[in-house]
Design a protein around this motif. Structure first.
Motif: not given
Lengths: 280, 280, 280
Positions: B4, B35, B56, B59-61
């Motif tokens: 990602t 994203v 922020s 919150y991402f893997q």
């Protein structure tokens, strides 16, 4: 490899139009990847879209399918088409939106998207993006050959190219785009640097053919009583808030303000003529 | 698992800039997922971007690669960098945009993105997002090790942290962000609820170190002749249209209007100071 | 096949809210594909969202999970829910946002999203999109059965349906949406063409039940001293800049300007009543 569908429209993001087209395409080709180029072309501005497309399509990988919908003539007799080049397919209305980029190709194949098998069952008169163009792009992504979508046609509707001319020591172009930062992008390009002081204008538009060599220090323009000169290498060459001329990232002459908005300073609009003086 | 790439820029969505970066990245790493965090950071506002990123990224893997381009110094001597922590990689200009989030890490590795092999062939002076940062992010996503992209460097440019101080019974912060709803997010945080009436301020910014325990009922602020008190649990604790103080979803003290816009009511701007009185 | 999560919110794109929800969902279901329907519903406008959803959900493939967050009551007692039909799952607050689309289903199953196992560890009072709704959508996409998310409930909160009535030769509706192009979409629909001159109104809202046959040439409306008649087949039926009535792509009576903005011309707002006269 998953097929990519790249979208460019004037639909904006306030409504469900773009999402609905993606829903329709996923139903036909679930493995497609979508990349939004932009959906904020000014409503019905086909020439602005053609310029945006010209300066963005080359950055996508070979095999990308472009879904391009700026379509003021939706529901009229203008044809829906797909154009295949050696590296891409462009799905669009035949309104000249492909004029600028196709000038870069020696050959391509055009079909009219008339085969009802590859359209939605009911086709509205106001949203061919959903009912004709998105289904065509998705079927192509799913491997349907171009010629299944309709018969080959020969002739494309053409848009006038952006103005670019030279007379004596004056180059005249037009304002082709104003970006989110307020940078003013002209039709004067493509420009390449030869050495730190010299650049070459390879005319991309107009009747000019031969490259023109310019000395960056001798180029100037006057807009609304602001004279801007010379051509700088980067925004940071002038103080914060200063106006400058530079060669933008797509090779066009650009007017900018370092960390500010040139359009707010100069009050120009897309389509306005711009004159540049060149020294000897 | 597909890698990602999460994007945060000030490019807006009116132009083709974001789409072009994604096209470039797909050409390098076709299996990457994109994203968009946001592209609507105020132009050149590095501190606003740093605050948005701080609130922020977590919150991402693990394994996500962040492509962060708010770059007023593009074309100047500021360095393009990639910073690897134990869980993420951040690709960005070295202008302090990573200052706030890196304060949460004990160690990380920085490289300068100077290896031309992993840049586009021609590098413009105005769009390093396309020519340097996006290629770097995509090569990292494709598995190229960090150290191939350039030499390790030690020192990062730092941005000043958001103001946060306490003197007597007054906490002073600044307005760090104003969101789409008109909610005013301050630098006063991070706040945790202990019980329904008490909360603890764990200072995230400024020279404060020790947690401060507050009673929600005794906190008040006055802005442009509006006094707001106490701290509420949720928007719905006040009538529709009522002003309130609350602890927002990222733990900062926030000023809001239930189903309305606090900024339209109070007329403040990002960067303004805000004073909060606390009772005894 | 990769699961699709389709998002519709009023979060806008200026903040990190949408990106953060996607980050959270990727951590739970890395193979999910996201499609944005729109994030630009007017803040807290549940009825506008319900109408947008009604006219877009059917274009998505069976199995799509919808993440719908327009949530003025966040933090209050309104319930977070998931509703499963034979083809889709809708994850949303129980505030009536699903009222219009669920009227198209004979049966469905509703659960309250109360199982803390499928929420984030800490649940804020202002961002259930991140803490409850996105995790629920992602767990469903990852294959968790609906009934694990919470107990079945029977009753849904309902929103009033858009106005639609007929008295004598007057049909009264309301303005349900105004799109990016300035087209005015009314609640008067769904309309199908029978032949080039005749169309049938199958009332979708209000207490009307029976289809009504209309002659396109005899329908007229007057708004702010502009009388518009008859119903045209396409934008291009009138000159550029001309006002027209037509049946839009979702089957509603629509007021448009060919290559222009009807709302700029007529100055109406969402929710305004509109009266249409029909001839005999």
């Amino acid at each position: 490899m998953n097929p990519t569908i790249a979208l460019l429209t004037d639909f904006g993001l306030d409504d469900t139009y773009v999402g609905v087209m993606k829903g329709v395409m996923q139903g036909i080709c679930p493995e497609a990847h979508f990349v939004d180029i932009t959906h904020k072309i000014n409503p019905q501005n086909v020439r602005q879209a053609a310029f945006a497309l010209l300066n963005s399509y080359r950055y996508f990988q070979s095999g990308t399918i472009f879904l391009i919908v700026v379509d003021p003539g939706v529901g009229s007799t203008r044809k829906p088409i797909a154009v295949q080049t050696h590296d891409y397919v462009f799905v669009a209305p035949d309104n000249g939106i492909l004029t600028y980029l196709l000038a870069e190709y020696e050959s391509y194949t055009i079909v009219e998207l008339s085969n009802r098998t590859y359209q939605r069952n009911v086709v509205s008169n106001t949203f061919h993006g959903r009912d004709i163009f998105a289904p065509a792009a998705a079927h192509l992504a799913a491997g349907i050959p171009l010629f299944k979508l309709g018969p080959e046609i020969e002739y494309l509707f053409k848009q006038p190219i952006p103005h670019l001319s030279i007379e004596g020591s004056t180059i005249t172009g037009e304002i082709a785009h104003i970006d989110h930062f307020g940078n003013i992008i002209t039709s004067i390009g493509q420009m390449d640097w030869v050495d730190p002081e010299t650049l070459t204008l390879h005319p991309r538009f107009g009747k000019l053919r031969d490259p023109i060599r310019l000395r960056a220090a001798q180029v100037s323009t006057t807009i609304n009583h602001h004279t801007i000169t010379p051509i700088q290498v980067a925004y940071s060459e002038v103080e914060r808030g200063g106006l400058l001329l530079l060669v933008g990232s797509s090779g066009y002459l650009e007017i900018a303000v370092n960390q500010g908005s040139a359009v707010a300073r100069l009050g120009v609009s897309i389509g306005d003529r711009i004159e540049v003086q060149i020294g000897v």
